[in-house]
Design an enzyme around this catalytic site. Structure first.
Site, PDB file in Angstrom:
ATOM      1  CG  HIS A 205       4.849  -4.501  -2.245  1.00 13.65           C
ATOM      2  ND1 HIS A 205       3.750  -5.287  -2.515  1.00 13.65           N
ATOM      3  CD2 HIS A 205       4.383  -3.408  -1.603  1.00 13.65           C
ATOM      4  CE1 HIS A 205       2.651  -4.683  -2.073  1.00 13.65           C
ATOM      5  NE2 HIS A 205       3.006  -3.539  -1.516  1.00 13.65           N
TER       6      HIS A 205
ATOM      7  CB  SER B 235       2.565  -0.425  -2.302  1.00 14.90           C
ATOM      8  OG  SER B 235       2.058   0.866  -2.013  1.00 14.90           O
TER       9      SER B 235
ATOM     10  CE  LYS C 221       1.122  -5.873   1.230  1.00 15.83           C
ATOM     11  NZ  LYS C 221       1.355  -4.510   1.628  1.00 15.83           N
TER      12      LYS C 221
HETATM   13  C1  LIG Z   1       0.760  -3.648   2.537  1.00 16.73           C
HETATM   14  C2  LIG Z   1       1.718  -2.606   2.966  1.00 16.73           C
HETATM   15  C3  LIG Z   1       1.873  -2.289   4.317  1.00 16.73           C
HETATM   16  C4  LIG Z   1       0.966  -2.848   5.382  1.00 16.73           C
HETATM   17  O1  LIG Z   1       1.303  -4.154   5.724  1.00 16.73           O
HETATM   18  P1  LIG Z   1       0.202  -5.079   6.423  1.00 16.73           P
HETATM   19  O2  LIG Z   1       1.004  -6.165   7.031  1.00 16.73           O
HETATM   20  O3  LIG Z   1      -0.718  -5.534   5.364  1.00 16.73           O
HETATM   21  O4  LIG Z   1      -0.471  -4.213   7.451  1.00 16.73           O
HETATM   22  C5  LIG Z   1       2.849  -1.393   4.658  1.00 16.73           C
HETATM   23  N1  LIG Z   1       3.620  -0.810   3.725  1.00 16.73           N
HETATM   24  C6  LIG Z   1       3.497  -1.077   2.421  1.00 16.73           C
HETATM   25  C7  LIG Z   1       4.405  -0.416   1.445  1.00 16.73           C
HETATM   26  C8  LIG Z   1       2.531  -1.974   1.994  1.00 16.73           C
HETATM   27  O5  LIG Z   1       2.383  -2.222   0.699  1.00 16.73           O
END
Ligand SMILES: *Cc1c(COP(=O)(O)O)cnc(C)c1O
Length: 383
Positions: A210, A182, A240
């Site tokens: 992602h 991320s 996302k």
């Molecule tokens: C953003 C993210 C999460 C968390 O997801 P949310 O739905 O925003 O709680 C988990 N793992 C990774 C790798 C992320 O980038």
């Protein structure tokens, strides 16, 4: 001053001195990649809405229609009376996309990892996690009570060595990694991980937050090289590229049934609002019918890396490592003055000494804006 106030005040002062204090800044998002901050219209290069689906008319309409029909909230845990019929439809769509038998949706990605990992492993089991795994994978590991060992980032020889030394001492073994990292934007070698896991009777779980929607024809990091890596636990988020909110795991029927029975963040937390589930279904349909849309964020990121003479982007995330937290903050302010929103990412989100600017590219970014971003950075001495 009582001890609580004293603790909070002193802790904040200490963090501020290290440039590690954080602030919430009001930011309104309007169309596509535009953010309004302090009354100023900025082009955002730090949003994970890779396909801009949070602003898509069909997705917005889905929230409105489902909310009108079913109400604003789920009213209870899914295990009690909150299991709206839209959930089944959403889970079927996710399982289809990821090529698994079943799926289970959670309140968020963070909640998903806190629930899934302790449902699968515990005391007497081993977790091997990539050093750059997202905070919530590691938090889920800690909550499980399993022994966690960290392998060097994407270092398959180190992972194999840890397995050789430690695997036999433990009952079950879970390997955890981001599919797309991320804060770095690089990819895990998912196929190789799957082979190593298979050879050692370890279970591979990828956090594909992602990847969904933007890599492997929208199917995520397990499909990034055009084939399908054998990943029995594909976790991710709907917050996302899907543009809405919620977390999910795709796996076999038996594993999903076990998670539904045992994951505490599913059992003891209220289900997602029906409007959110409906919006995610609408987004997945748009993703399914849009090959050009799915490919766009990576193309935009590569336009930027080429302009900056960086190695080709592997995902829509491109970091520029600055090192010093204060300098990263100053560069972020400079970019804001030039009309770009790019937040500085500082420890503990990233390892000490690797504060950075993290750029994310979306389908709606204009090539001219990407070029101007690159030239602004180059004029500041960053190439
Ligand atoms: C953003 C993210 C999460 C968390 O997801 P949310 O739905 O925003 O709680 C988990 N793992 C990774 C790798 C992320 O980038």
């Amino acid at each position: 001053m009582d001890s609580l106030e004293k603790f909070a005040t002193e802790k904040l002062a200490e963090l501020e001195a290290q440039h590690l204090r954080r602030w919430l800044v009001e930011t309104d998002r309007t169309e596509d990649a535009i953010a309004i901050r302090n009354g100023k219209r900025l082009i955002s290069f730090c949003c994970n809405d890779y396909l801009n689906l949070s602003q898509h008319p069909e997705v917005k309409q889905a929230v409105i229609a489902a909310t009108q029909r079913f109400g604003a909230g789920a009213g209870a845990s899914r295990l009690v009376s909150g299991n709206h019929s839209l959930y089944g439809e959403l889970e079927a769509a996710l399982a289809r996309l990821k090529g698994t038998e079943a799926a289970c949706v959670f309140g968020s990605g963070y909640l998903a990892n806190l629930g899934i990992i302790p449902a699968l492993v515990g005391s007497g089991d081993l977790i091997l996690a990539d050093a750059l795994s997202h905070a919530c994978l590691l938090a889920g590991g800690r909550l499980s009570g399993a022994q966690t060992l960290i392998f060097r980032h994407n270092d398959m020889a180190h992972l194999a060595e840890l397995l050789r030394i430690h695997r036999k001492t433990y009952r079950h073994c879970l390997i955890l990694t981001d599919g797309v990292f991320s804060m770095d934007g690089d990819l895990a070698p998912v196929r190789e991980l799957a082979e190593i896991a298979h050879a050692c009777d370890a279970w591979l779980m990828t956090d594909d937050a992602h990847g969904i929607g933007v890599l492997g024809d929208g199917r995520g990091s397990s499909f990034a090289d055009g084939g399908k890596a054998d990943v029995p636990l594909q976790m991710g988020t709907l917050s996302k590229a899907v543009g809405v909110y919620g977390g999910y795991i795709c796996a076999s029927h038996a594993v999903i049934d076990l998670i539904r029975t045992r994951a505490r963040t599913l059992i003891y937390s209220t289900g997602l609002p029906p409007g959110v589930a409906a919006a995610a279904i609408a987004s997945l349909e748009i993703i399914a019918r849009g090959p050009q849309l799915r490919a766009a964020p990576l193309h935009k990121a590569r336009r930027f890396t080429r302009a900056m003479n960086l190695p080709d982007a592997q995902s829509p995330i491109v970091p520029l490592i600055i090192g010093d937290a204060a300098r990263a903050l100053a560069l972020s302010t400079m970019l804001e003055e030039a009309g770009f929103l790019v937040t500085a990412i500082r420890p503990p989100t990233v390892p000490d000494g690797t504060a950075r600017l993290r750029f994310t590219f979306t389908a709606a970014h204009q090539d001219a804006d990407i070029d101007r971003l690159a030239s602004t950075l180059q004029m500041a001495g960053l190439t």
